[in-house]
Design an enzyme around this catalytic site. Structure first.
Site, short mmCIF file in Angstrom:
data_model
loop_
_atom_site.label_atom_id
_atom_site.label_comp_id
_atom_site.label_asym_id
_atom_site.label_seq_id
_atom_site.Cartn_x
_atom_site.Cartn_y
_atom_site.Cartn_z
CE LYS A 27 -3.97 -1.82 2.42
NZ LYS A 27 -4.05 -2.41 3.74
NE ARG A 97 -6.21 1.88 4.44
CZ ARG A 97 -6.84 1.66 3.28
NH1 ARG A 97 -6.18 1.81 2.14
NH2 ARG A 97 -8.08 1.30 3.24
N GLY A 106 -8.17 -8.30 4.43
CA GLY A 106 -8.93 -8.35 5.67
C GLY A 106 -8.14 -8.73 6.90
CG MET A 108 -3.07 -6.76 9.74
SD MET A 108 -1.38 -6.25 9.84
CE MET A 108 -0.59 -7.71 9.20
NE ARG A 341 -4.99 -4.49 -2.91
CZ ARG A 341 -5.53 -4.85 -1.78
NH1 ARG A 341 -4.78 -4.97 -0.71
NH2 ARG A 341 -6.81 -5.08 -1.66
CG HIS A 457 -13.23 -11.22 4.46
ND1 HIS A 457 -13.51 -12.54 4.78
CD2 HIS A 457 -11.96 -11.01 4.83
CE1 HIS A 457 -12.46 -13.07 5.34
NE2 HIS A 457 -11.50 -12.17 5.39
CB SER A 765 15.30 -40.67 -11.11
OG SER A 765 14.10 -40.01 -10.83
CB CYS A 832 10.60 -39.42 -10.06
SG CYS A 832 11.52 -40.55 -9.02
CE1 TYR A 852 13.00 -37.24 -14.96
CE2 TYR A 852 15.01 -37.38 -16.24
CZ TYR A 852 14.13 -37.93 -15.33
OH TYR A 852 14.37 -39.16 -14.79
C1 PEP Z 1 10.55 -41.03 -3.75
O1 PEP Z 1 10.93 -41.62 -2.75
O2 PEP Z 1 10.66 -39.81 -3.92
C2 PEP Z 1 9.89 -41.78 -4.83
C3 PEP Z 1 9.55 -41.19 -5.95
O3 PEP Z 1 9.56 -43.04 -4.57
P1 PEP Z 1 8.30 -43.48 -3.68
O4 PEP Z 1 7.50 -42.27 -3.40
O5 PEP Z 1 7.57 -44.49 -4.49
O6 PEP Z 1 8.97 -44.06 -2.49
#
Ligand code: PEP
Ligand code: MG
Length: 885
Positions: A27, A97, A106, A108, A341, A457, A765, A832, A852
């Site tokens: 603000k 304010r 909302g 404060m 804002r 709100h 991974s 993963c 990735y």
């Molecule tokens: C992990 O441990 O991050 C994984 C992908 O394997 P899981 O969740 O199957 O143990």
């Protein structure tokens, strides 16, 4: 010299600037910027967030020099406005304010009319020649001061007001006379004294000091604290405090107040969108006490002000190059801007605004991509009511926040929270919501309110949460005591099902069928730009051909994790798995594995085919054993028959397999090391599937992944097994398949010895679920009972299972990447664990050089967007998940 804690703005010049949000809050920075742009802003000053932090550090005392600076700037304001604070003739009144870096709707509350006392009140009455106005301002001020600054229950005052209205036989506050309000003011002062055992403060400077302290104090108020915790905002930021000259929207019918957005915050349509109330103060609009009217009607009522407002909003939008949220007040025909804002918006509005602004050449594609909040994209994946469903609409309110929700009716926020803990789906139904309801709103599927406008709100908070909300539904009458609401003759009780359509405002009786929404052209356009700017690959975690198809639909570039144990949850298959686990001999296991092989093979054919030549990482079995063991005696008896093993023996075997810590037990490659025939079967199923498809000229890239490796020798042995089977299978089919064998890095020891492991792995991974579990020593299955408390109490800023703990787990990841690539320079590495679809973690993965991320199919767009933003932000990678949009 004392540190500068106070920044003045007024007379077309401000000491601050728009980019000083850290110091002046959103603000304060906005007010400074508007002032510098020559837009009419009532003079005032901003006390910095640093002052707030210093206040707490010093045990709730002002830092040295701050008050002197306040007094100095107050003099400047007096000079600028030609009025004097506390003066008996021409008194200056102030609003106080809060305003932190991130907007907390909302959280404060604002104190208006500060500086009023018995003396200045008379001066105001004389000056305006309007006794009613004076006393109205006074009674409001006493209420606000008592409630916001001193914590007295507002109802103590409201009840007296209601009694007065009843006595007078009037419905609205505006129907009360000057004498009524005078009486009320006297009664209010008495209530103040009774509640606080001291007189209402008559010294304006004392009032100001107390109000500033209250603003600072509210930073650690329960409501604000909860909001920050829910939204991942740091508790160390502190709030700024804005002290500004009061202007009055309640000085008759040439006065008014309103809030507006420069474009529609729900749809993104390029149309000025807002609401106002004539003869009202700001709190009336925001609190939803009176239902405001669309801002376009101002054109008829006060055309000059409307034209000026339009010019200002256009100027502001052009300057900020973004959709803005503005607050304005008109005092006797003169327009003042009180706030601007960046406006909160739904995900679909964010996409539309970004795409349109590129077309309008206001911003470029890169900025458009950076404007979208990845976490918010989730909204687009929200449910909607099946267009084919026949529904019984019972009422219509305002379409405050899009999406749809089904649940049973509940009337209090606490009960909504309690119900959600029991996994019950509820719709929170309130006359209007207040910040106290945040927890319940969060817990509910959707929110329905009887009062309040599109900027109330409930509407603002629900929109921010991406939660379906129907607001201002005047057709319903709520009886909190009886726990019912009525619409005409119809009575809906607590526990009855209703459905909300936040996109149309419809309230529907019963449970309507909900479906996933279709994504728009704006979404596609943004995703095209996202793909241009991102370096990080995005794959999906998918265990079935169907999941693979969904993932491809979202633009997955491969499968980063296919959990083979998930293929066995089906009734017929789990039996074979149990036979395999429980058999005492290799022959018994071979027999069970024979049953499993064709099942697995057909799964792999399905997935590999679906992915059309994209890489598919298939992880060999990693069953936490307890998930697969028979749980009931009936199961054991049934198994004993099919396995032809006596029940007692089987029972004993089952008991012997019981583990105290299954997550740290006989799982992952440990199973493969003790029973290599299991991994052998799986390798064979994968390679046979791959060979058969290759022979049919269907391209496949299987990547076989060994889980839970902690020591290089585990991988070495398992690699030998898989490689032998792969070679045998390829020879048998007389074909060629490009396959690789890699491992997961999901134990600290694997990360630490990643250079030793690398020669035996074609890829890594990161399994950050297990890596977090084992780095922290936190059980994935049990931490849910206490981790939320850790976050609430500030022990941890975030749940490490939600976003990567960069200082712990992240360091291990970096170490593994460096060590792995010190042996194999170009080794492919991904993630993963569940973190792969969480925006902040994705930014981290980009920064540490992963190839990735892999996440659940529905999170692919989010991960892609976060990846593009990380790339655009450069290696410094700003904290995108906390963007102000
Ligand atoms: C992990 O441990 O991050 C994984 C992908 O394997 P899981 O969740 O199957 O143990
Ligand atoms: Mg794991």
């Amino acid at each position: 010299m004392a540190k500068k804690y106070v920044y003045f703005f007024g007379n077309k010049k401000a000491e601050g600037k728009g980019d000083m949000k850290d110091l002046l809050g959103g603000k304060g920075a906005g007010l400074a910027e508007m002032t510098n742009l020559g837009i009419p802003v009532p003079s005032g000053f901003t006390i910095t967030t640093e002052a707030c932090n210093a206040f707490f550090k010093a045990g709730k005392k002002h830092p040295s020099g701050m008050w002197k600076q306040v007094e100095n700037d107050l003099k400047k304001v007096e000079k600028d406005m030609g009025m004097k604070f506390g003066d008996s003739k021409n008194p200056l009144l102030l609003s106080v304010r809060s305003g932190a870096k991130f907007s907390m709707p909302g959280m404060m509350d604002t104190v208006l009319n500060l500086g009023l006392n018995d003396v200045t009140l008379q001066a105001i009455i004389n000056k305006t020649n309007n006794k009613r106005f004076g006393y109205d301002a006074y009674r409001r001020f006493i209420t606000m001061f008592a409630n916001i600054v001193m914590g007295v229950d507002r109802m103590k005052f409201e009840n007296v007001l209601e009694v007065m209205k009843e006595q007078k036989g009037v419905a609205n506050d505006t129907d009360l006379t000057a004498e009524d309000l005078e009486k009320l003011s006297e009664q209010f002062k008495k209530i103040y004294k009774k509640e606080l055992k001291k007189d209402f403060p008559q010294d304006p400077y004392e009032q100001l000091k107390m109000a500033i302290n209250a603003v600072f104090g509210s930073w650690f108020g329960e409501r604000a604290y909860k909001y920050r915790t829910l939204n991942g905002i740091s508790h160390d930021l502190g709030t700024a405090c804005n002290v500004q000259t009061m202007v009055f929207g309640n000085m008759g019918n040439t006065s008014g107040t309103g809030v507006a957005f420069t474009r529609n915050p729900s749809t993104g349509e390029k149309k000025f969108f807002g609401e106002f109330l004539l003869n009202a103060q700001g709190e009336d609009v925001v609190a939803g006490i009176r239902t405001p009217v669309p801002v376009s009607r101002l054109q008829k009522k006060l055309p000059k002000c409307y034209d000026q407002l339009v010019k200002i909003y256009k100027k502001l939008e052009k300057h900020y190059k973004d959709m803005l949220d503005i607050e304005f007040t008109i005092q006797e025909g003169t327009l003042y801007m009180l706030q601007t804002r960046v406006g909160k918006r739904t995900a679909s509005a964010a996409l539309r605004i970004a795409v349109n602004m590129v077309k309008e050449k206001l911003i470029d594609k890169k900025i458009a991509v950076q404007r979208i909040d990845p976490a918010q994209l989730d909204q687009l994946l929200h449910l909607m009511i099946d267009p084919k469903a026949k529904v019984e609409k019972i009422a219509k309110g305002l379409p405050a926040s899009p999406g749809a929700a089904v649940g049973t009716v509940i009337f209090t926020a606490d009960e909504a929270e309690a119900a959600a803990e029991k996994n019950e789906k509820v719709i929170l139904v309130r006359t209007e919501t207040s910040p106290d309801d945040i927890g319940g709103m969060y817990a509910a599927q959707g929110i329905l309110t009887a009062r309040g406008g599109m900027t109330s709100h409930a509407a603002v908070v629900a929109r921010g949460m991406g939660k379906c909300c129907v607001a201002g539904c005047g057709a319903i009458t709520i009886n909190d005591e009886k726990k019912i609401f009525t619409v005409g003759d119809l009575t809906i009780k607590e526990g009855d099902y209703i459905t909300l359509n936040g996109t149309t405002g419809d309230v529907i009786l019963g449970e309507a069928k909900l479906v996933k929404p279709k994504l728009t052209g704006d979404f596609d356009q943004i995703m095209i730009w996202v793909d241009q700017y991102r370096k990080l690959g995005v794959r999906a975690n998918a265990d079935t051909p169907h999941d693979a198809k969904v993932a491809l639909g979202f633009g997955a570039e491969g499968i980063g994790l296919c959990r083979t144990e998930h293929m066995f949850f089906e009734e017929s298959r789990i039996k074979a798995v149990r036979e395999m686990i429980l058999s005492n001999s290799i022959e018994g296991r071979q027999k069970a594995l024979k049953k499993l092989l064709p099942m697995q093979k057909s799964d792999f054919i399905g997935i590999l085919k679906e992915m059309k030549g994209l890489p598919v990482t298939i992880r060999l079995l990693d069953p936490p054993l307890h998930e697969f063991l028979p749980h009931t005696d009936e199961d054991i008896k049934a198994l004993s028959k099919s396995m032809e093993v006596p029940v007692d023996k089987l029972r004993a075997k089952n008991a012997s397999l019981h583990e105290f810590n299954p997550m740290l037990g006989h799982r992952g490659c440990r199973l493969g090391v003790t029973y290599p025939e299991i991994y052998e079967m799986q390798a064979r199923a994968i390679m046979e599937a791959a060979c058969e498809l290759t022979k049919k000229k269907i391209k496949v890239i299987p990547e076989i992944m060994i889980p839970l490796v902690g020591h290089v020798n585990e991988l070495k042995q398992m690699r030998e097994v898989v490689e032998r089977v792969a070679k045998e299978t390829i020879a048998k089919y007389k074909t060629k398949v490009n396959y690789t064998i890699g491992t997961m890095i999901e134990l600290p020891r694997a990360a630490i010895t990643a250079d030793e492991i690398a020669p035996f792995a074609d890829f890594y991974s990161f399994g950050t679920n297990d890596l977090t579990q084992t780095t922290y020593g936190l059980s994935r299955d049990d931490a849910g009972t206490f981790l939320p408390t850790y976050v609430e109490k500030g022990v941890l800023e975030d749940d490490p299972f939600v976003t990567i703990d960069q200082k712990g787990v992240g360091v291990l990841m970096k170490m593994a990447i460096e060590k792995g690539r010190s042996v194999k320079k170009k080794m492919k590495m991904g993630i993963c664990g569940e973190h792969g679809g969480e925006p902040r973690s994705v930014v981290f993965c980009h920064q540490v050089g992963l190839n990735y991320v892999s996440c659940s199919p529905y999170r692919i767009p989010i991960a892609k967007l976060a990846a593009a933003q990380a790339n655009l932000a450069g290696t410094g990678g700003k904290d995108l998940s906390k963007s102000t949009v």
